[in-house]
Write a protein that holds these residues in place. Sequence first.
Motif, short mmCIF file in Angstrom:
data_model
loop_
_atom_site.label_atom_id
_atom_site.label_comp_id
_atom_site.label_asym_id
_atom_site.label_seq_id
_atom_site.Cartn_x
_atom_site.Cartn_y
_atom_site.Cartn_z
N ASP A 81 0.66 7.09 -0.68
CA ASP A 81 0.33 5.81 -1.30
C ASP A 81 1.28 5.48 -2.44
OD1 ASP A 81 -2.05 5.23 0.26
OD2 ASP A 81 -3.00 6.88 -0.83
N VAL A 82 1.70 6.52 -3.19
CA VAL A 82 2.59 6.31 -4.33
C VAL A 82 3.57 7.48 -4.43
CG1 VAL A 82 2.77 6.02 -6.85
CG2 VAL A 82 0.81 5.06 -5.62
N VAL A 83 4.84 7.16 -4.61
CA VAL A 83 5.86 8.17 -4.92
C VAL A 83 6.14 8.12 -6.42
CG1 VAL A 83 8.27 8.87 -4.62
CG2 VAL A 83 6.95 8.06 -2.65
N ILE A 84 6.09 9.27 -7.07
CA ILE A 84 6.48 9.39 -8.48
C ILE A 84 7.79 10.17 -8.51
CG2 ILE A 84 5.85 10.23 -10.77
CD1 ILE A 84 2.94 9.90 -10.01
N HIS A 105 9.28 1.25 2.88
CA HIS A 105 7.86 1.55 2.73
C HIS A 105 7.24 0.80 1.55
CE1 HIS A 105 6.78 4.76 5.67
NE2 HIS A 105 8.09 4.82 5.78
N VAL A 106 8.02 0.57 0.50
CA VAL A 106 7.49 -0.20 -0.63
C VAL A 106 7.34 -1.67 -0.25
CG1 VAL A 106 7.97 -1.03 -2.97
CG2 VAL A 106 8.38 1.37 -2.40
N LYS A 107 8.42 -2.27 0.20
CA LYS A 107 8.42 -3.72 0.41
C LYS A 107 7.65 -4.16 1.65
CE LYS A 107 12.62 -4.83 -2.16
NZ LYS A 107 13.92 -5.54 -2.13
N GLU A 108 7.66 -3.33 2.70
CA GLU A 108 7.05 -3.75 3.95
C GLU A 108 5.67 -3.13 4.20
OE1 GLU A 108 9.76 -3.09 7.17
OE2 GLU A 108 11.44 -4.11 6.15
N LYS A 109 5.42 -1.95 3.63
CA LYS A 109 4.17 -1.25 3.92
C LYS A 109 3.25 -1.12 2.72
CE LYS A 109 6.07 1.33 7.84
NZ LYS A 109 6.12 2.65 8.53
N GLY A 110 3.72 -1.56 1.54
CA GLY A 110 2.84 -1.57 0.38
C GLY A 110 2.74 -0.27 -0.39
N MET A 111 3.68 0.65 -0.17
CA MET A 111 3.67 1.90 -0.94
C MET A 111 4.09 1.61 -2.39
SD MET A 111 5.80 5.42 -0.15
CE MET A 111 7.35 4.81 -0.87
N GLY A 112 3.54 2.36 -3.33
CA GLY A 112 3.94 2.22 -4.72
C GLY A 112 5.06 3.19 -5.07
N ALA A 233 -0.96 4.33 -14.05
CA ALA A 233 0.13 3.65 -13.34
C ALA A 233 0.05 3.92 -11.84
CB ALA A 233 1.48 4.10 -13.90
N THR A 234 -0.37 5.12 -11.48
CA THR A 234 -0.50 5.48 -10.07
C THR A 234 -1.58 4.64 -9.40
OG1 THR A 234 0.28 7.72 -10.54
CG2 THR A 234 -0.91 7.38 -8.48
N LEU A 235 -2.71 4.48 -10.07
CA LEU A 235 -3.78 3.65 -9.50
C LEU A 235 -3.31 2.21 -9.31
CD1 LEU A 235 -6.84 4.98 -11.53
CD2 LEU A 235 -6.39 5.33 -9.09
#
Length: 268
Positions: A81-84, A105-112, A233-235
């Motif tokens: 869901d999120v990459v840090i 994955h961020v722009k097309e799939k909504g990953m953070g 920030a992750t949430l």
Amino acid sequence: MKLGGVFLSILLLASHAHAKDDKMVRVLLWSEQTEPRNVYPQGISGALYDHFKSVKGFEPKMAALSDPETGVSDAVLDQTDVVIWFGHQKHKDVPDAAVERIVRHVKEKGMGFIALHSSHFSKPLKALLNASGAWSSYVNFGQPEKVWVVLPQHPIAKGLEDFTIPKTEIYTEPFEVPEPEAVILEGTWETGHRNRECLVWTLGKGRLVYIRPGHEEYPIYFMPEMRRLVANATLWAAGRTHAPKNMTKRNAGPPATATGPYKKPETQ
């Protein structure tokens, strides 16, 4: 029967939405693993992994530059869901193919995506923002920084009050990135400089957060305030929290009396 079917559909949709909100946030903690082991025995990613394991609602995993496909294969990102991200000395070693996967994955799939400190120069951040990510200067002078919560209504600021980082590295504005949609924290130093310390953007279907504090020679990511900041920030990056439309900036801390490159005074 038709009316009952409509009600059933509504109930199922509501149940599905609630289940989505209740799902664990899958966090991928990535580091190039160049952090000093006397400060971060398992890297910054390891320090944050231990914290996320102790907080309800998160499912953390670790990845590194040396992993197959740089730790960010499509299969891994599909379960994230999120990459840090923490990078410092090996930005150029990150393959372009890995960067392309993250951007997609961020722009097309909504990953953070959350970039920490020197990751302002990371390939993923620069590609996502189409910017150089450069600050005007960087000086590791080990002096305290006062961090001010300037947008307390934003969910990233939840539970945070103004705090001091005892030792840090100073970066100086301007910061060459597009105008963020929000700045949650600002920082000041005795030098008179004032910086944006936590900035956010929405990019396509995904969200990006940049957190400036975190020089690897100091145990900044063991501080409770910084750990809360990263968790909040992750949430937000995962789309689990949302900022209100009308937020009022809080005037906090001294205004900037210096800007541009800073040079550490020579000792006499």
